[in-house]
Design a protein around this motif. Structure first.
Motif, mmCIF file in Angstrom:
data_model
loop_
_atom_site.group_PDB
_atom_site.id
_atom_site.type_symbol
_atom_site.label_atom_id
_atom_site.label_comp_id
_atom_site.label_asym_id
_atom_site.label_seq_id
_atom_site.Cartn_x
_atom_site.Cartn_y
_atom_site.Cartn_z
ATOM 1 N N SER A 320 -20.176 10.254 -1.149
ATOM 2 C CA SER A 320 -18.701 9.224 -0.183
ATOM 3 C C SER A 320 -17.966 9.394 -0.807
ATOM 4 N N GLY A 321 -16.360 8.202 -1.677
ATOM 5 C CA GLY A 321 -15.540 7.722 -2.350
ATOM 6 C C GLY A 321 -14.282 7.251 -1.608
ATOM 7 N N ILE A 322 -13.472 6.762 -2.641
ATOM 8 C CA ILE A 322 -12.622 6.901 -2.557
ATOM 9 C C ILE A 322 -11.321 7.406 -3.547
ATOM 10 N N ILE A 323 -10.094 7.369 -2.776
ATOM 11 C CA ILE A 323 -9.089 8.264 -3.946
ATOM 12 C C ILE A 323 -7.641 6.871 -3.850
ATOM 13 N N TYR A 324 -7.921 6.247 -5.243
ATOM 14 C CA TYR A 324 -6.355 5.203 -4.509
ATOM 15 C C TYR A 324 -5.191 5.723 -5.596
ATOM 16 N N THR A 325 -4.335 5.324 -4.348
ATOM 17 C CA THR A 325 -2.750 5.647 -4.511
ATOM 18 C C THR A 325 -1.781 4.295 -4.968
ATOM 19 N N THR A 326 -0.711 4.169 -5.175
ATOM 20 C CA THR A 326 -0.443 3.011 -5.313
ATOM 21 C C THR A 326 0.900 2.501 -4.864
ATOM 22 N N THR A 327 1.390 3.381 -3.355
ATOM 23 C CA THR A 327 1.889 2.886 -2.325
ATOM 24 C C THR A 327 1.603 3.805 -0.922
ATOM 25 N N ILE A 328 2.230 3.079 -0.277
ATOM 26 C CA ILE A 328 0.847 3.510 1.244
ATOM 27 C C ILE A 328 1.791 4.689 1.572
ATOM 28 N N GLU A 330 2.304 7.350 -0.306
ATOM 29 C CA GLU A 330 1.796 8.076 -0.493
ATOM 30 C C GLU A 330 0.486 8.493 -0.538
ATOM 31 N N ALA A 331 0.021 7.634 0.098
ATOM 32 C CA ALA A 331 -0.883 6.732 0.791
ATOM 33 C C ALA A 331 -0.914 8.202 1.611
ATOM 34 N N GLU A 332 -0.267 8.327 2.716
ATOM 35 C CA GLU A 332 0.294 8.872 4.082
ATOM 36 C C GLU A 332 -0.138 10.484 3.542
ATOM 37 N N GLN A 333 1.084 10.749 3.250
ATOM 38 C CA GLN A 333 1.251 11.891 2.374
ATOM 39 C C GLN A 333 0.211 12.861 2.119
ATOM 40 N N LEU A 334 -0.720 12.570 1.231
ATOM 41 C CA LEU A 334 -1.842 12.493 -0.368
ATOM 42 C C LEU A 334 -3.233 12.670 1.229
ATOM 43 N N ASP A 340 -4.981 18.734 5.569
ATOM 44 C CA ASP A 340 -3.916 20.713 5.554
ATOM 45 C C ASP A 340 -5.629 21.972 5.127
ATOM 46 N N LYS A 341 -5.983 20.882 4.144
ATOM 47 C CA LYS A 341 -6.676 22.145 3.301
ATOM 48 C C LYS A 341 -8.379 21.987 4.025
ATOM 49 N N GLY A 342 -8.355 21.310 4.816
ATOM 50 C CA GLY A 342 -10.295 20.792 5.843
ATOM 51 C C GLY A 342 -10.700 20.066 5.849
ATOM 52 N N LEU A 343 -9.978 19.477 4.326
ATOM 53 C CA LEU A 343 -10.705 17.422 4.252
ATOM 54 C C LEU A 343 -11.329 16.959 4.994
ATOM 55 N N LYS A 344 -11.717 15.605 5.866
ATOM 56 C CA LYS A 344 -12.094 15.009 6.476
ATOM 57 C C LYS A 344 -12.169 13.487 5.738
ATOM 58 N N VAL A 345 -10.613 13.095 5.796
ATOM 59 C CA VAL A 345 -10.149 11.515 4.664
ATOM 60 C C VAL A 345 -9.651 10.759 5.953
ATOM 61 N N GLY A 346 -9.700 9.920 5.559
ATOM 62 C CA GLY A 346 -8.551 8.808 6.452
ATOM 63 C C GLY A 346 -8.143 7.547 5.599
ATOM 64 N N CYS A 347 -6.954 7.276 6.161
ATOM 65 C CA CYS A 347 -5.740 6.461 5.298
ATOM 66 C C CYS A 347 -5.720 5.236 5.675
ATOM 67 N N TYR A 348 -5.785 4.266 4.613
ATOM 68 C CA TYR A 348 -5.782 3.583 5.162
ATOM 69 C C TYR A 348 -4.664 2.462 4.394
ATOM 70 N N HIS A 349 -4.445 1.453 4.710
ATOM 71 C CA HIS A 349 -3.233 0.620 3.514
ATOM 72 C C HIS A 349 -2.992 -0.418 4.649
ATOM 73 N N VAL A 373 -8.198 7.403 1.776
ATOM 74 C CA VAL A 373 -7.087 7.564 0.352
ATOM 75 C C VAL A 373 -6.629 6.338 0.604
ATOM 76 N N ALA A 374 -6.274 5.272 -0.089
ATOM 77 C CA ALA A 374 -5.579 4.212 0.628
ATOM 78 C C ALA A 374 -5.033 3.151 -0.721
ATOM 79 N N THR A 375 -4.443 1.670 -0.362
ATOM 80 C CA THR A 375 -3.704 1.632 -1.845
ATOM 81 C C THR A 375 -4.339 0.256 -2.098
ATOM 82 N N ILE A 376 -4.579 -0.045 -3.048
ATOM 83 C CA ILE A 376 -5.552 -0.967 -3.993
ATOM 84 C C ILE A 376 -6.323 -2.122 -3.298
#
Length: 600
Positions: A320-328, A330-334, A340-349, A373-376
């Motif tokens: 389990s982990g967190i992927i930090y992005t700078t903007t909303i 970017e978080a949504e796009q990532l 699309d690559k089959g990974l189970k991730v959620g977007c949080y902002h 995948v989230a903003t800071i």
């Protein structure tokens, strides 16, 4: 007919013709020398000013150290038994962590205290437990509603009555909070509030005054207390309102809490809150279970995406982990790209509806989502002990932010990995966002320096930033530099700096603004032909090496960002820095320490 542009100079028997251009060139030379002297004097003035402030701050810290010499760990206070029972019976915790008991004993003794403790170290317990065993009300001032909601949820689970007040709080809840401050509701132990609401609500402050008169005000707990300081990485003007607390409520202890604050910020906070020389408790910053790593972020989006996909499917498979992005955006796009690559991730902002955020958070906590995948803002105060990795898709705005965000992994003490994906272009995306802060750019460049360093132990860089003593053996190969040392080389890059200046000078003559990409393109004879300078040879090293040189020149004052603000966006361009005069002297060396593999 005499030429008006020629001046005749008679030197005994010889006569010299001096043109106006010669005279202007001579004046320009003198002006350049004067500018160089001014730069040197400015640097000297800055060094002396910093030294003066350091001496004054050290005197404050000496007073704090004197207070710290008292034995705050003893268990013979009149409330000691209540603390022990409350810890075990209410919070279901077996023993205190480092500095927790000292902080509690200090504030219960009426001592103003600042507690600096790493993320996940248990700071909130230091005001929650004293609040529970006291008869009055503790006012907790916190910057984020999400953080307060998380703590309220935790307190509710263990049966501790508390509440939060803001503009959207239900009227019945508001009434119960006001009743508690008037002594009409003794069940409420903690009231959470933002500094903005506290500043605006005269009614609330009147009730706090009443609680003080009734001797029902236990303490003020100020979370993220570094926000008080203009030198801090998250300065918030409304925190300055808190400077009135000591004068309005004398004798009520203040407990300031933060995960990140060098000595300068601690001293500044003490002055601002009028608690000079208060007790300062500082836990060690080293998190020995965290592995720190910096990777070059690929410029190509698909290559970068494949890198993250590979990490999640192999190195961090079933973790389990967190992927930090700078903007909303970017978080949504990532998030979309990884799904699309089959990974189970959620977007949080921040702009998601509360119920959506709650659902995503729950799916991450239960393991349905491998990563968020989230903003800071995500992760503040959230205690998911088995978070095994943090990936920064873009560098952090400051070392303090980086330390806090990385610290949200490995809270169970087991090994976790913190990876920064570094690319110089990201620095120029972030700089317009931080330029409005007093030390925003300075803080950003510290993070850039961390990423550019080719050999120093990552943990020692963090320790040095927070003024911690460091032993090189303390890392135990828990960073990329210590585990896989590179062959290092030192090169004088003065000539490359002067070549870059030629490109900048040509751009200035044609009123052209040079972005990082345009500058690098011109240097490597790519892009727009009119930006190139024929006399500047194409470097024999890679573009990556060229970007590293530009980054080094930027953080060391040989280059500088020039900001242009328009109706649509804030733009940044590269110009000569304050050390340009020195760099133009060919005898001046600019020594660049780098990985031998860069080919410089």
């Amino acid at each position: 007919m005499e030429d008006d542009n020629v001046v005749m100079i008679d030197d005994e028997d010889d006569v010299y013709k001096v043109t106006a251009d010669d005279e202007i060139a001579a004046i320009d030379f003198e002006l350049q020398k004067i500018d160089e002297e001014i730069d040197k004097l400015k640097e000297k003035r800055l060094v002396l000013s910093q030294r003066k402030e350091k001496i004054k701050d050290n005197e404050l810290l000496k007073k704090s150290l004197k207070t710290a010499n008292k034995n705050w760990e003893k268990s013979t206070f009149s409330w000691s038994k209540k603390l022990e029972n409350g810890l075990a019976d209410i919070f279901k915790i077996k023993k205190f962590r480092e500095h927790q008991l000292s902080a509690m004993n200090a504030v219960l003794s009426g001592e103003d205290t600042i507690l600096v403790m790493p993320t996940g170290g248990g700071k909130s317990l230091c005001y929650q437990l004293p609040a529970v065993i006291s008869k009055g009300v503790t006012v907790v001032i916190s910057p984020l509603i999400a953080l307060m909601e998380d703590q309220l949820y935790g307190l509710k689970k263990i049966g501790v009555k508390s509440g939060m007040m803001n503009a959207k709080t239900d009227k019945d809840i508001t009434k119960s909070m006001m009743d508690a401050l008037e002594g009409k509701n003794h069940d409420i132990k903690l009231i959470y509030i933002t500094p903005e609401y506290m500043k605006k609500s005269k009614r609330f402050m009147a009730k706090v005054q009443k609680a003080f008169n009734l001797k029902l005000l236990t303490m003020f707990a100020i979370d993220e207390v570094h926000c008080c300081s203009q030198w801090g990485h998250d300065f918030r003007p409304d925190y300055q309102f808190l400077s009135c607390l000591k004068s309005m409520f004398p004798g009520v202890p203040i407990l300031g809490l933060t995960a990140t604050a060098p000595a300068k910020i601690i001293s500044d906070v003490q002055k601002m809150l009028d608690i000079q020389g208060c007790l300062v408790l500082r836990a060690p910053f080293n998190r020995p279970n965290l592995f720190y790593e910096v990777r070059r972020k690929p410029a190509d989006k698909d290559v970068c995406l494949s890198m993250i996909q590979n990490l999640l499917k192999s190195r961090f498979a079933d973790k389990s982990g967190i992927i930090y992005t700078t903007t909303i955006k970017e978080a949504e796009q990532l998030t979309s790209d990884l799904r699309d690559k089959g990974l189970k991730v959620g977007c949080y902002h921040a702009i998601l509806e509360p119920e959506v955020r709650s659902k995503i958070y729950s799916r991450w906590i239960t393991g349905e989502y491998q990563a968020v995948v989230a903003t800071i803002a995500f992760g503040l105060g959230i205690d998911k002990s088995d978070c095994r990795f943090i990936i920064h898709h873009c560098i952090s705005k400051s070392m303090e932010n980086f330390y806090q965000e990385s610290g949200r992994s490995g809270r169970d003490g087991k090994k976790a990995v913190c990876i920064v994906l570094y690319r110089l272009a990201d620095v120029f995306r972030l700089s317009p966002m931080v330029i409005g802060d007093k030390v925003g750019l300075q803080n950003l460049y510290k993070t850039l320096e961390y990423c550019l360093d080719p050999q120093t132990c990552r943990r020692s860089l963090i320790a040095n930033h927070f003024e911690e003593k460091w032993n090189k053996n303390d890392c135990a190969e828990m960073c990329d530099h210590c585990r896989c040392p590179k062959k290092i080389k030192e090169t004088d890059i003065g000539n490359y700096c002067r070549q870059i200046y030629q490109i900048i000078d040509k751009a200035l003559k044609t009123d052209t603004n040079l972005t990082l990409i345009k500058l690098i393109d011109a240097w490597f004879s790519k892009g727009t032909a009119s930006h190139r300078v024929a006399a500047v040879p194409v470097p024999k090293f890679s573009r990556e090496a060229g970007e590293n040189i530009v980054g080094f020149l930027l953080i060391n004052g040989y280059l500088k960002e020039d900001f242009v603000f328009n109706a649509y966006s804030n733009l940044t361009y590269l110009i000569k820095g304050p050390k340009a005069g020195r760099a133009m002297d060919k005898s001046h060396k600019i020594m660049f320490v780098h990985d031998e593999g860069l080919g410089i």
